[in-house]
Design a protein around this motif. Structure first.
Motif, PDB file in Angstrom:
ATOM      1  N   THR A  41       0.796  -1.060  -0.173  1.00  0.00           N
ATOM      2  CA  THR A  41       0.033   0.326  -0.250  1.00  0.00           C
ATOM      3  C   THR A  41       1.331   1.393   0.000  1.00  0.00           C
ATOM      4  O   THR A  41       1.292   1.378   0.893  1.00  0.00           O
ATOM      5  CB  THR A  41      -0.842  -0.105   1.348  1.00  0.00           C
ATOM      6  N   ARG A  42       0.843   1.915  -1.322  1.00  0.00           N
ATOM      7  CA  ARG A  42       1.260   3.092  -1.130  1.00  0.00           C
ATOM      8  C   ARG A  42       0.203   4.571  -1.409  1.00  0.00           C
ATOM      9  O   ARG A  42      -0.672   4.450  -1.472  1.00  0.00           O
ATOM     10  CB  ARG A  42       2.066   3.300  -2.515  1.00  0.00           C
ATOM     11  N   SER A  43       0.904   5.533  -0.535  1.00  0.00           N
ATOM     12  CA  SER A  43      -0.103   6.784  -0.662  1.00  0.00           C
ATOM     13  C   SER A  43       0.566   7.992  -1.265  1.00  0.00           C
ATOM     14  O   SER A  43       1.989   7.792  -1.418  1.00  0.00           O
ATOM     15  CB  SER A  43      -0.418   7.219   0.793  1.00  0.00           C
ATOM     16  N   LEU A  44       0.194   8.766  -1.982  1.00  0.00           N
ATOM     17  CA  LEU A  44       0.456  10.404  -2.610  1.00  0.00           C
ATOM     18  C   LEU A  44       1.416  11.039  -1.326  1.00  0.00           C
ATOM     19  O   LEU A  44      -0.035  11.292  -0.218  1.00  0.00           O
ATOM     20  CB  LEU A  44       0.256  10.907  -3.520  1.00  0.00           C
ATOM     21  N   ARG A  45       2.100  12.106  -1.639  1.00  0.00           N
ATOM     22  CA  ARG A  45       2.565  13.124   0.081  1.00  0.00           C
ATOM     23  C   ARG A  45       2.268  14.528  -0.268  1.00  0.00           C
ATOM     24  O   ARG A  45       3.028  14.644  -2.080  1.00  0.00           O
ATOM     25  CB  ARG A  45       3.973  12.248   0.339  1.00  0.00           C
ATOM     26  N   GLY A  46       1.748  15.152  -0.280  1.00  0.00           N
ATOM     27  CA  GLY A  46       1.110  16.559  -0.662  1.00  0.00           C
ATOM     28  C   GLY A  46       2.697  17.578  -0.627  1.00  0.00           C
ATOM     29  O   GLY A  46       3.175  17.140   0.631  1.00  0.00           O
ATOM     30  N   LEU A  90       3.594  14.746  -4.076  1.00  0.00           N
ATOM     31  CA  LEU A  90       4.922  13.504  -4.568  1.00  0.00           C
ATOM     32  C   LEU A  90       4.711  12.150  -4.577  1.00  0.00           C
ATOM     33  O   LEU A  90       3.670  11.601  -3.272  1.00  0.00           O
ATOM     34  CB  LEU A  90       6.290  14.066  -2.802  1.00  0.00           C
ATOM     35  N   ASP A 118      -3.994   4.550  -2.321  1.00  0.00           N
ATOM     36  CA  ASP A 118      -4.789   4.514  -1.480  1.00  0.00           C
ATOM     37  C   ASP A 118      -4.704   6.849  -1.998  1.00  0.00           C
ATOM     38  O   ASP A 118      -3.833   7.564  -2.089  1.00  0.00           O
ATOM     39  CB  ASP A 118      -5.239   5.594   0.124  1.00  0.00           C
ATOM     40  N   VAL A 153      -1.721  -1.678  -4.096  1.00  0.00           N
ATOM     41  CA  VAL A 153      -2.719  -0.715  -3.832  1.00  0.00           C
ATOM     42  C   VAL A 153      -2.487   0.858  -3.553  1.00  0.00           C
ATOM     43  O   VAL A 153      -1.425   1.075  -3.127  1.00  0.00           O
ATOM     44  CB  VAL A 153      -4.230  -0.546  -2.458  1.00  0.00           C
TER      45      VAL A 153
END
Lengths: 85, 389
Positions: A3-8, B384, B238, B236
């Protein structure tokens, strides 16, 4: 499963601003130092996301702080000021 | 003997469960975004009010003012079907899922293992979710077995013809045009179809019709095609805020595919097919299966096949997932005979980035990703994400 997410980036953070009686920023206190606003290059109002539970109503100021550092700050309707990182 | 488990209206039950609504109310599956505006399966209460699958949304609402529509949740259905299939495979069966609400398997080797057909059927029934009105049937061949499951009965070889005869001809797996032709000829039941001369069926309905005719006579020689239990790889992503921008979704999908292809390469395999799934901000879901023309572990080629599918997502996305099984041969994807001039430079840059990642962790090599470049809120324009070499 990974699971990865974007960093603002450019996420706004609260900042102390000394404003003139007319509402325009006079000085910004960052890193514990008081920096005068040398120039207000532009100002505008943003009302957005009114269809959500978190509507946005901001008064933006594109300013130049001494000694020549550009900054983008805004004031919310609550009076709280924020500085974009 | 073929045993079939049947959970009627399974996709509708899953959607109703997700929407936390009551089964007793008049409810129907709403139209899928992009498809014709007709409703899908409906509850018995809606059926009693004259609502039928395939009815236009406006007409259905006119027939039943209290009708509620629930959004189809193909992602949740797929997960539930996979779970039931895995449970049945746990009994030792090689299972063929059928239509999202039936599961068939050959019981020949399992009857003695479980101590008799009744015990096996009871255990099969126990593998279905509680409260789904699950039924289990058995018959010598697949088609009668599926029909037996609708009634939850066991049909022995000498009873098949008599069992099938009164059933409606609409149960035959034929094209709509063939069903219309049967209707226009006044053939309403499987018994009437079975009584037709072989040559006449072949003449009017072709090979498919002949197969349906054999099914109606209980002489279908079709074999089950059980699935091979996959070794799924899933990635995945999010999103803190729902993302509707296609460029941002494409970047996110590219990252997921790179990870999937990397894992497939690590296993020494390639990817044959890929499932893209998205969870939308309104609680719905979207899923699309992409079958590649040939197995490959090249992310660029997989992306070319997957990118057009993203345009079909009808709402902003809160979670994007990609799933594949590394079922392809290990040497797939060797397409180029002559190396491109930039290949060496790219390979070196990728090796350098991989070394930095290995030493400092994934979070230390980031790239800029367009989210909503037109947004008036600066923090929503860019983000990013993991850098893709």
């Amino acid at each position: 499963m990974g699971t990865r997410s974007l960093r603002g980036i450019a996420d706004p953070g609260p900042v102390r601003v000394i404003a003139s009686p007319g509402g325009a920023p006079h000085a910004v206190i960052t890193d514990g130092r008081r920096r005068l606003v040398v120039a207000v290059r532009d100002s505008w109002r943003v009302q957005d996301r009114w269809w959500t539970d978190a509507p946005v109503d901001r008064s933006y100021f594109d300013v130049v702080l001494e000694p020549g550092r550009p900054a983008l700050i805004y004031r919310e309707t609550s009076g709280q000021w924020f500085l974009h990182g | 003997m073929i045993v079939t488990a049947y959970a009627p209206l399974f996709p509708l039950r899953i959607a109703i469960l997700g929407a936390r609504m009551a089964w007793d109310n008049p409810i129907a599956l709403g139209p899928v975004p992009g498809d014709p505006q007709v409703i899908g399966a409906c509850t018995p209460a809606a059926w009693d009010d004259g609502v039928r699958p395939g009815t236009g949304v406006g007409e259905a609402m006119a027939r039943c003012a209290a009708l509620d529509l629930v959004a189809p949740d193909p992602d949740a259905v797929r997960v539930a079907v996979d779970r039931v299939t895995a449970r049945l495979e746990g009994l030792g069966a090689a299972v063929e899922p059928h239509g999202g609400q039936m599961w068939s398997f050959a019981a020949d080797g399992l009857v003695r293992l479980h101590g008799g057909l009744p015990v096996l059927m009871r255990r099969t029934r126990a593998a279905l979710p509680v409260g789904c009105d699950g039924r289990v049937g058995a018959a010598p061949t697949p088609f009668p077995s599926r029909e037996a499951a609708r009634g939850g009965v066991v049909v022995h070889a000498d009873e098949v013809t008599g069992f099938l005869a009164p059933l409606p001809a609409s149960r035959l797996p034929l094209a709509a045009a063939s069903h219309r032709l049967l209707g226009s000829l006044g053939l309403r039941t499987l018994g009437q179809v079975a009584a037709l001369p072989h040559a006449a069926v072949l003449d009017r309905l072709g090979r498919d019709g002949e197969r349906a005719w054999l099914m109606a006579r209980g002489e279908d020689a079709a074999r089950l095609s059980p699935r091979t239990p996959p070794e799924p790889m899933e990635e995945v992503m999010d999103f803190p805020d729902p993302v509707g921008a296609l460029p941002a979704l494409e970047v996110a999908m590219r990252m997921l595919i790179m990870r999937i292809c990397g894992r497939a390469t690590g296993r020494g395999r390639s990817v044959r097919a890929l499932v893209l799934r998205a969870r939308t901000w309104d609680g719905g879901s979207w899923t699309s299966t992409v079958a590649l023309r040939e197995a490959t572990a090249d992310p660029a080629r997989v992306c070319i096949a997957c990118t057009p599918r993203l345009g079909r997502i009808g709402a902003p996305v809160t979670r994007l997932a990609s799933e594949a099984d590394a079922g392809g041969p290990p040497d797939a994807g060797q397409m180029s005979l002559v190396a491109q001039p930039d290949d060496e430079r790219r390979r070196r840059a990728a090796a350098a980035i991989a070394q930095v990642r290995a030493a400092e962790g994934d979070a230390q090599v980031l790239g800029l990703v367009e989210i909503e470049p037109w947004s008036r809120l600066p923090e929503r324009r860019w983000a990013l994400g993991p850098y893709e070499a």
